[in-house]
Design a protein around this motif. Sequence first.
Motif, PDB file in Angstrom:
ATOM      1  N   ASP A   9       0.793  -1.194   0.098  1.00 34.55           N
ATOM      2  CA  ASP A   9      -0.072  -0.010   0.125  1.00 34.55           C
ATOM      3  C   ASP A   9       0.992   1.184   0.058  1.00 34.55           C
ATOM      4  N   GLN A  10       2.018   1.138   0.868  1.00 36.60           N
ATOM      5  CA  GLN A  10       2.773   2.480   0.854  1.00 36.60           C
ATOM      6  C   GLN A  10       3.452   2.554  -0.484  1.00 36.60           C
ATOM      7  N   ARG A  17       1.123   4.163  -3.113  1.00 31.21           N
ATOM      8  CA  ARG A  17       0.797   5.604  -2.788  1.00 31.21           C
ATOM      9  C   ARG A  17       1.942   6.331  -3.188  1.00 31.21           C
ATOM     10  N   ASN A  46       1.259   6.427  -6.932  1.00 31.10           N
ATOM     11  CA  ASN A  46       0.362   7.417  -7.224  1.00 31.10           C
ATOM     12  C   ASN A  46       0.752   8.925  -7.260  1.00 31.10           C
ATOM     13  N   GLU A  78      -1.560  14.538   0.232  1.00 35.70           N
ATOM     14  CA  GLU A  78      -0.479  13.917  -0.135  1.00 35.70           C
ATOM     15  C   GLU A  78       0.363  13.888   1.154  1.00 35.70           C
TER      16      GLU A  78
END
Length: 483
Positions: A288-289, A292, A295, A481
Motif C-alpha cells: 500500500d505504501q 501511494r 500514485n 499527499e
Amino acid sequence: MTRLTRFTRTTAFKLSLLYIAVFTVMSGFLLVYVSENTDHLMSEQVVQSVDSELKGLADVYVRGGVRDLVETIDRRSRHPDASLYLLTDFAGNALVGNIARLPTTVLEEADGGLRRVRYTRLGQDSEDVERQAMVRTFELRGGFRLLVGRDLGDQLRFSNLLGNALRLWLIVVVVMAAITWLFVSRRVMKRIDEMSATSRTIMQGDLSGRLSVVGTDDEFDRLAVNLNAMLDRIELLMQSMKDVTDNIAHDLKTPLTRLQTRTEIALREAKGEDGYRAALEATLEESDQLLRVFNALLRIARIESMAPGSVMEPTDLSKLVAEVAELYEPLVEDEGGRMETDLPAGLRADCNRDLISQVLVNLIENALKYGRPEAGGLLIRLTGREEGGRVSLTVTDNGQGIPEKDQDRVKERFVRLEESRTEPGTGLGLSLVKAVARLHGGDLRFKNETPGLSARIDLKPVGPDNNRSGHEEGGTSGEPEQS
C-alpha cells in the motif's frame, strides 16, 4: 557552386527578385508617364505659341500690308529665342526671316497645317547642323508665303534628360536592390544558419542549447524567444522524467528489497497460520505504501505535463481557503493548536480549484507534522493578498523553520531532512506543491519568520473579461499527499 545554388533557392532571394521586378516596372511606368505627359504639355505650349505669333503677324499684315509685316518679322528675328519666321515672295525668294535652309516642300504645302521639320537657323548654325521645329505655313495675297514656327531644342533636351534619368534610375534601382538583397540575404541566412546549428545541437541530445536573441526585437528575435520558452518547457519535462526514473530506481529500491526480504523470511521461518497472516499483513502494508508513492509520482507527472492555462478558471479564493480551514481546524485543535485565516473578501484568481486545494492541504499537513514550536501551541495562518499583478497564498506556522541551504532541496522528490525522517511520509508532498505552482506560472517560495516558516505560491488574478464565478462549489479533491 553548391553554396550559390543554396543561396538562390532561399525565400529571401526569390522575394528580392520579385521586389526588384515590381519596383523596376513601377519606376519605369512612373518615369515614362511623366515623360510622355511633359512632352505632350510642351507640345501644346509650342502650338499655342505658334498660333499666338501667327495671330499677331496676321493683324500686322492686315493693318500695314507687306511692308509692316517685313519690318515686324525682321525685328523679331533678331531676338535669339526659339521663335522662327520666314517670308517669301511668289517665286520662293526669302524676303525676311531667321531660317537659312529647310525642305522646299514645307513652303509649297502652305495649308496652315502643323508639321515637324528639320531646318538650319540663319547666322547661328553651320551648314551641317540641323534642328527640329514645329511650323505652320500660310499663303498671303500676292503669292507671299509666311512660315511661323517654334524650335524644339529645349523640348528635345528635356526629353533626353528624362530618358537619361530613366535609364540611370533603373540602373540605380537594380544596383541598390542587389545590394539590399545581399545584405538582407546574408543577415537572414546567418540567423537561419545559427538556428539550424542550435537545432542540430539539441537533436544530438544537448537540451541546454538555446537560440540566440540579438535584442533587435525583430521577427527572428520573437521567434527565438518563443522557441526558447518551448525548449525550456521540453527540458523541464525531460528532466522531470529523468528525475522520476532516478527516484524510482534509487528511492523505491529500499522498500522493494524490504518487501522481498520479509517475504523470504516468512517463507523460511513463519510457522502456522498466524505467522503467515502476520507476514502477509506486513507485505500488504508495504505494498500500500508503494502504491501511494507511485500514485503521488504519477500525479506530479500529470501536473507537470499540463499546458499552463488549459485547466484554469476564475475561483473565489476566500471561499476556497475557508472550506479548507473548516476541514482542518478540528484536527489542528486536537493537536493543541489553532488555525487563523486572513484573506480579503472576494479575493479571486485564475487557477485550478482542485490543485490549489491540494496545495493548501499539503502545506497544512506539513505544518502539522514539522511546524510545532518548542514551547507553546501550534499556530497555522492562511493568508492571501493581491499585489504586483499577482495573487499570493501563504501558509505560515510558528515552528523551527527550514535552514536556507535546504529550502530548495526539500522541494525535490523523496527529499526528507534528517529531523523529519521519524515522521511518516514519502517526501513527495512539496514536490507536488512545486509542480502546481509552476503550472500557475509561479514557484513555491519559503521564508523563515521569527518564529516559524511561511510557504507562498503566486497565482494570476481574474481579468475584467473573466470576472465571473465558475465551478466554485464543491470541496477539496482527494486525500492529502503525504510529505
